[in-house]
Design an enzyme around this catalytic site. Structure first.
Site, PDB file in Angstrom:
ATOM      1  N   SER A  86      14.101  78.499  33.378  1.00 36.63           N
ATOM      2  CA  SER A  86      13.576  79.812  33.703  1.00 36.63           C
ATOM      3  C   SER A  86      12.915  80.456  32.480  1.00 36.63           C
ATOM      4  O   SER A  86      11.952  79.902  31.953  1.00 36.63           O
ATOM      5  CB  SER A  86      14.710  80.656  34.276  1.00 36.63           C
ATOM      6  OG  SER A  86      14.184  81.625  35.126  1.00 36.63           O
ATOM      7  N   HIS A 125      17.213  78.549  42.435  1.00 38.27           N
ATOM      8  CA  HIS A 125      16.850  78.703  41.034  1.00 38.27           C
ATOM      9  C   HIS A 125      18.062  78.398  40.144  1.00 38.27           C
ATOM     10  O   HIS A 125      18.998  79.202  40.067  1.00 38.27           O
ATOM     11  CB  HIS A 125      16.418  80.164  40.874  1.00 38.27           C
ATOM     12  CG  HIS A 125      15.887  80.507  39.530  1.00 38.27           C
ATOM     13  ND1 HIS A 125      14.657  80.070  39.091  1.00 38.27           N
ATOM     14  CD2 HIS A 125      16.392  81.273  38.535  1.00 38.27           C
ATOM     15  CE1 HIS A 125      14.436  80.557  37.887  1.00 38.27           C
ATOM     16  NE2 HIS A 125      15.469  81.282  37.519  1.00 38.27           N
TER      17      HIS A 125
HETATM   18  C1  GTR Z   1      13.699  86.248  36.635  1.00 40.98           C
HETATM   19  C2  GTR Z   1      12.309  86.389  36.146  1.00 40.98           C
HETATM   20  C3  GTR Z   1      11.734  85.037  35.995  1.00 40.98           C
HETATM   21  C4  GTR Z   1      12.698  84.090  35.298  1.00 40.98           C
HETATM   22  C5  GTR Z   1      14.173  84.387  35.511  1.00 40.98           C
HETATM   23  C6  GTR Z   1      15.174  83.827  34.526  1.00 40.98           C
HETATM   24  O1  GTR Z   1      14.280  87.371  37.099  1.00 40.98           O
HETATM   25  O2  GTR Z   1      11.588  87.176  37.021  1.00 40.98           O
HETATM   26  O3  GTR Z   1      10.469  85.079  35.380  1.00 40.98           O
HETATM   27  O4  GTR Z   1      12.409  83.967  33.965  1.00 40.98           O
HETATM   28  O5  GTR Z   1      14.430  85.707  35.575  1.00 40.98           O
HETATM   29  O6  GTR Z   1      14.941  83.632  33.360  1.00 40.98           O
HETATM   30  O7  GTR Z   1      16.283  83.586  34.962  1.00 40.98           O
END
Ligand code: GTR
Length: 420
Positions: A248, A393
């Site tokens: 991320s 995610h």
């Molecule tokens: C989210 C963000 C993403 C990503 C993520 C993370 O909320 O919008 O761009 O980087 O966080 O790092 O877990």
């Protein structure tokens, strides 16, 4: 090259468990492959900047032109417009092995904790690096460097529960060194910190901030390189085979670190999304836009990047050019089927679009693929590796398997097989 004039792209032929089932067993009917769904109708068209065309309209045709003209131009554009510029303040660096245990992981590994101290202008910043090296190795081994978003306890299996996020045991068993540090050591991840008064900024910033000054992702990438400074000195590690990994926000960072620091042999971007692997010009209603990321995380990017919210098509770069900066080294991009915020298709198409840069070096990238592979089936090209797994995610053990398999190929530990 073959007689048709294209280089075959190679894919790893993995022996799966099903091929080892005894003849007496009745194999279950294979489930049809599941594909990531196409975009909803009505998605806006976009045109990507050509990797091989300079701002003043010249076409790059050789490696020498790429390395002398286009690559520096792209690095400068990403510095000026997206991540910001690291100040050229002089600093010194010292490494101290704080502890060493040759009986870690039940004797399988040696665990070291290293304090990297960077000093400048009478101040100091310490990054704590955790390193596990396999005891069974007879020569220097390739390494993975992870920047984690969680505090340091997570990197010691003696303290933390085994996790797919940081599968040290698996890496060691597969013959890799596993190193990790916490992003906050390089720069705290605080959105209130838009004055940039802590971390690497406090250490190196000498003058007032500018629209192209570095922000937090650039500081983290700088921290990755400081960890690499140590790793290349450790005799257990093959200095020319260090991969940088991040999930991320750390995946965005891993790409920017490897784009700038050519000592990284490989970059692994896990669900990195906007400002990482995903194309900014591709707009879907589910994905994070440039406007949203700058609003939600005002401290990650240079001030100049904020001007491109809603005006992505005016950017002189897009994220495929960030990946192209890593060629001919290896880029692995991983997506997750439910992670629409990170735009899996935009991550895939970005990797596809690096092909002209790889071809300069006689590599095929992902070849002429335009369709994403089925969910759960890695696509191993030449220099470029992609997979999308089922799920949300996260950085999981399955993602790591994709990275270990890709590294086995990239570092010549297993032979590739042609995919056509
Ligand atoms: C989210 C963000 C993403 C990503 C993520 C993370 O909320 O919008 O761009 O980087 O966080 O790092 O877990």
């Amino acid at each position: 090259m073959n007689i048709l004039g294209f280089r075959p792209v190679f894919i790893l032929g993995l022996i799966t468990a099903t091929t080892l089932v005894s003849p007496a067993a009745v194999p279950a009917a294979a489930a049809p492959p599941r594909f990531f769904p196409p975009d909803a109708p009505g998605a806006a068209a976009y045109t990507l900047p050509d990797p091989l065309r300079t701002l003043d309209g010249r076409t790059i045709t050789t490696v020498a032109e790429w390395e002398k003209i286009r690559r520096p131009e792209l690095l400068e554009l990403f510095r000026a417009q997206v991540y910001g510029r690291v100040p050229d303040t002089a600093y010194t660096q010292a490494f101290r092995v704080v502890s060493e245990n040759s009986g870690a992981l039940g004797g399988a590994a040696t665990r070291k904790e290293i304090e990297i101290t960077v000093s400048a202008r009478g101040k100091a910043l310490a990054i704590r690096l955790f390193l596990f090296t396999p005891n069974h190795a007879t020569s220097p081994v390739p390494a993975f460097l992870l920047m984690g978003n969680s505090s340091v306890d997570h990197y010691d299996p003696a303290v933390a529960r085994p996790s797919g996020y940081w599968p040290v045991e698996t890496g060691i068993a597969r013959g890799y060194a596993m190193a990790a540090f916490w992003s906050w050591d390089a720069d705290p991840d605080q959105k209130a910190d838009v004055d940039f008064k802590d971390g690497a900024h406090a250490l190196l910033d000498a003058g007032p901030r500018q629209p192209d000054s570095w922000a937090t992702i650039a500081a983290w990438a700088w921290g990755m390189s400081r960890c690499l400074d140590y790793l290349v000195t450790d005799p257990a590690i093959a200095a020319d085979r260090v991969a940088v990994v991040g999930h991320s926000r750390a995946g965005k960072t891993a790409l920017w670190a490897a784009a700038q620091d050519e000592r990284f042999a490989m970059a692994c971007s896990n669900d990195s999304g906007t400002g990482g692997a995903a194309l900014s010009r591709r707009r879907t209603k589910e994905k994070e836009s440039v406007e949203a990321i700058n609003r939600l995380f005002p401290h990650w990017f240079a001030t100049n990047f904020k001007a491109f919210g809603g005006r992505e098509q005016e950017m002189p770069v897009d994220q495929h050019l960030l990946l192209a900066l890593i060629a001919p080294r290896t880029v692995c991009v991983a997506s997750a089927s439910q992670d629409l915020w990170a735009d899996p298709r935009g991550e895939f198409l970005s990797l596809v679009a690096t092909r002209p840069a790889y071809e300069l070096y006689g590599l095929g990238g992902l070849g002429d693929r335009t369709e994403m592979p089925p969910i759960g089936e890695p696509l191993h090209g030449e220099g470029a590796h992609y997979w999308i797994r089922e799920g949300r995610h996260a950085l999981t053990a399955a993602d790591w398997k994709f990275y270990f398999d890709s590294a086995d190929l990239a570092f010549g530990r297993v032979a590739p097989k042609p995919i056509r």
